[in-house]
Enzyme design. Structure first.
Site, PDB file in Angstrom:
ATOM      1  CB  THR A   1      15.535 -39.329   2.100  1.00 13.95           C
ATOM      2  OG1 THR A   1      14.439 -39.977   2.036  1.00 13.95           O
ATOM      3  CG2 THR A   1      15.995 -38.455   0.911  1.00 13.95           C
TER       4      THR A   1
ATOM      5  CB  SER B   1      15.579 -42.770  -6.776  1.00 15.20           C
ATOM      6  OG  SER B   1      16.363 -42.183  -5.952  1.00 15.20           O
TER       7      SER B   1
ATOM      8  CG  ASP C   1      18.271 -40.376  -2.357  1.00 13.67           C
ATOM      9  OD1 ASP C   1      18.562 -41.305  -2.747  1.00 13.67           O
ATOM     10  OD2 ASP C   1      17.188 -39.994  -2.484  1.00 13.67           O
TER      11      ASP C   1
ATOM     12  CD  GLU D   1      -1.289  -2.455   2.342  1.00 14.34           C
ATOM     13  OE1 GLU D   1      -2.203  -2.911   3.085  1.00 14.34           O
ATOM     14  OE2 GLU D   1      -0.169  -2.352   1.911  1.00 14.34           O
TER      15      GLU D   1
ATOM     16  CB  CYS E   1      -1.064  -4.209   8.787  1.00  9.63           C
ATOM     17  SG  CYS E   1       0.196  -2.906   8.416  1.00  9.63           S
TER      18      CYS E   1
ATOM     19  CD  GLU F   1      12.729 -31.678  -1.810  1.00  8.61           C
ATOM     20  OE1 GLU F   1      13.621 -32.581  -2.060  1.00  8.61           O
ATOM     21  OE2 GLU F   1      12.599 -30.545  -2.643  1.00  8.61           O
TER      22      GLU F   1
END
Length: 379
Positions: free
Chosen positions: A206, A178, A210, A63, A86, A305
Site C-alpha cells: 500500500t 483506487s 498509493d 475528578e 485511581c 488501513e
C-alpha cells in the site's frame, strides 16, 4: 453452581447524571492516550455544582477538575465518574485521596479501572467512610473506552481494521486504481478515525502503490500526531515517500525484520525515521511481535488501513478487535480486482463474525462498524 452477585443499586438520579459524565469524557476523544477518557460530575441537592473531564495525558484528572469547580459545595455531595477513581501516584496525585479530602458523601462510578497499577480506588474510598457504588451505565462506559479496556486486558493495542470498498467488495479496480472509491464525506470521516488512534499502520504494498501521507487532516491542526507505520520486512520504502516527509520525521516508523539491509536502515534513520526491528514470520514481520513492540511505545489504539495481506495476517493472529468498512454504492467487478482482505480465505464455519453492528450513511457512502465476536481461544 454459584449465583451472580446482584447489580449495584442505582437510583433515578444516578441514571440522570451519569450520561452527563460520559458526555464530558467523550469531549477528549483522541487526546488522552495512554490514559482513558474520563468525565466527572459533582451533584448536591439535585443540581450540578462542579464538572470536568480529563483533557489530555498529564493534565488534571476529571475528578480533580470537577472538585475544584465545586469547591466547598462538594461537601456532602455525590460524585458521578465514568471510571473508578485511581489510587496510585502517576503523573498526577491519586484521585481517591483528593475525593476523600473533599468531604463527599457518595461516589458512583460507571466501571472498575482495569489498570492493575491504578485500581483500588473504590476500596480506598470505602475505607475512608464514603459510600461507593460501581456499575451505573457500565456497558456504555466500557464502549466509550473500548480501546483502553482491550489494551489493559490483552497487553497490546486495540486494532481497528479500516477499509473502503465497493458494493461488490472491491478495494480497487482491476488496474489497481483506487482513488477515489468513496466520497469526500467518507474520507473526512476516515481522518476522524485517524485522530482517535496512536498509530496508523499499512503494508509496504500500500505504501508504494498509493504513497499515503498517513497524517490526520481535519481542516485544523491536530495536537496529537499518531505514529505513521509501514510494515516493511526488507526496508524497501523509498526515502521520498510521503509518510516520511509529512509531519514529524521521528513519528514515521518502519517495522522491519533482520532481513532488512543495514545500509537501507542507516539511510532511513538518517532521514529521522524510527526503525522498529521485529521478529520474522516466513519472511514477513510477525504482527503479534509488532503489536507488542508498539504497546511498549504507549500505542493503545491502531488503525489498520491496508493492504489485504497485512489485514489477513492480523485476522489470522486474532489481533483485529473492530472493523470500520466504508462501502460505496458502485460496482467494479473483475476477477483480478483487489479485495480488502487477502490470504487463503476461510470456510463458512470459520468466518470472523461481528457483533454490536452500527450502520450509518456518510455522504453518499455507508459506514459499517462492529466489534469482532470472540470465541474461546481466538476468533
Amino acid at each position: 453452581m454459584t449465583s451472580q452477585a446482584p447489580p449495584p443499586p442505582t437510583t433515578v438520579e444516578d441514571r440522570r447524571w451519569m450520561p452527563r459524565a460520559l458526555e464530558l469524557a467523550a469531549l477528549a476523544r483522541g487526546l488522552t492516550s495512554p490514559n482513558p477518557m474520563v468525565g466527572a460530575v459533582v451533584v448536591r441537592d439535585g443540581r450540578v455544582v462542579g464538572e470536568g473531564y480529563h483533557a489530555r495525558a498529564g493534565a488534571a484528572h476529571a475528578e480533580v477538575v470537577a472538585l475544584s469547580e465545586a469547591g466547598p459545595a462538594a461537601r456532602g455531595a455525590t460524585l458521578y465518574v465514568t471510571l473508578e477513581p485511581c489510587a496510585h501516584h502517576g503523573k498526577t496525585p491519586p484521585c481517591a485521596a483528593a475525593i476523600a479530602g473533599a468531604g463527599l458523601a457518595r461516589v458512583v462510578a460507571a466501571v472498575s479501572d482495569p489498570n492493575p497499577r491504578a485500581g483500588g480506588g473504590a476500596d480506598a474510598l470505602r475505607a475512608a467512610g464514603l459510600t461507593v457504588e460501581v456499575g451505573c451505565l457500565e456497558e456504555e462506559a466500557r464502549a466509550l473506552n473500548r480501546v483502553f479496556f482491550t489494551a489493559m486486558r490483552e497487553r497490546r493495542p486495540h486494532v481497528t481494521l479500516k477499509c473502503a470498498t465497493t458494493l461488490d467488495g472491491k478495494s480497487a479496480a482491476f488496474d489497481q486504481s483506487s482513488r477515489w472509491i468513496t466520497g469526500e464525506e467518507a474520507r473526512a470521516e476516515a481522518h476522524r478515525l485517524r485522530s482517535e488512534v496512536d498509530a496508523i499502520v499499512v503494508g509496504i504494498g500500500t505504501a508504494t502503490a498509493d504513497d499515503p501521507a498517513l497524517t490526520v487532516r481535519l481542516g485544523r491542526p491536530w495536537p496529537r500526531e499518531p505514529w505513521r507505520v509501514v510494515v516493511d520486512s526488507r526496508a524497501r520504502l523509498p526515502l521520498t515517500a510521503r509518510m516520511i516527509n509529512s509531519g514529524t520525521p521521528a513519528r514515521a516508523l518502519l517495522a522491519v525484520t533482520e532481513e532488512a539491509p543495514p545500509e537501507r536502515l542507516a539511510a532511513l534513520e538518517a532521514c529521522g525515521v524510527t526503525v522498529l526491528s521485529c521478529k520474522g514470520d516466513r519472511g514477513k514481520v510477525d504482527v503479534a511481535d509488532l503489536c507488542s513492540r508498539l504497546f511498549a511505545l504507549d500505542v493503545l489504539a491502531v488503525l489498520l488501513e491496508g493492504g489485504g495481506e497485512l489485514a489477513a495476517a492480523f485476522l489470522e493472529a486474532s489481533l483485529v478487535d473492530r472493523v470500520a468498512f466504508f462501502v460505496a454504492p458502485m460496482l467494479l467487478g473483475g476477477r483480478t480486482a483487489p479485495t480488502p482482505i487477502g490470504g487463503q480465505g476461510r470456510l463458512l464455519h470459520e468466518a470472523v463474525r461481528l457483533r454490536s453492528l452500527q450502520v450509518r450513511p456518510v455522504g453518499e457512502d455507508w459506514l459499517i462498524e462492529g466489534d469482532i465476536a470472540r470465541r474461546e481461544g481466538g476468533h
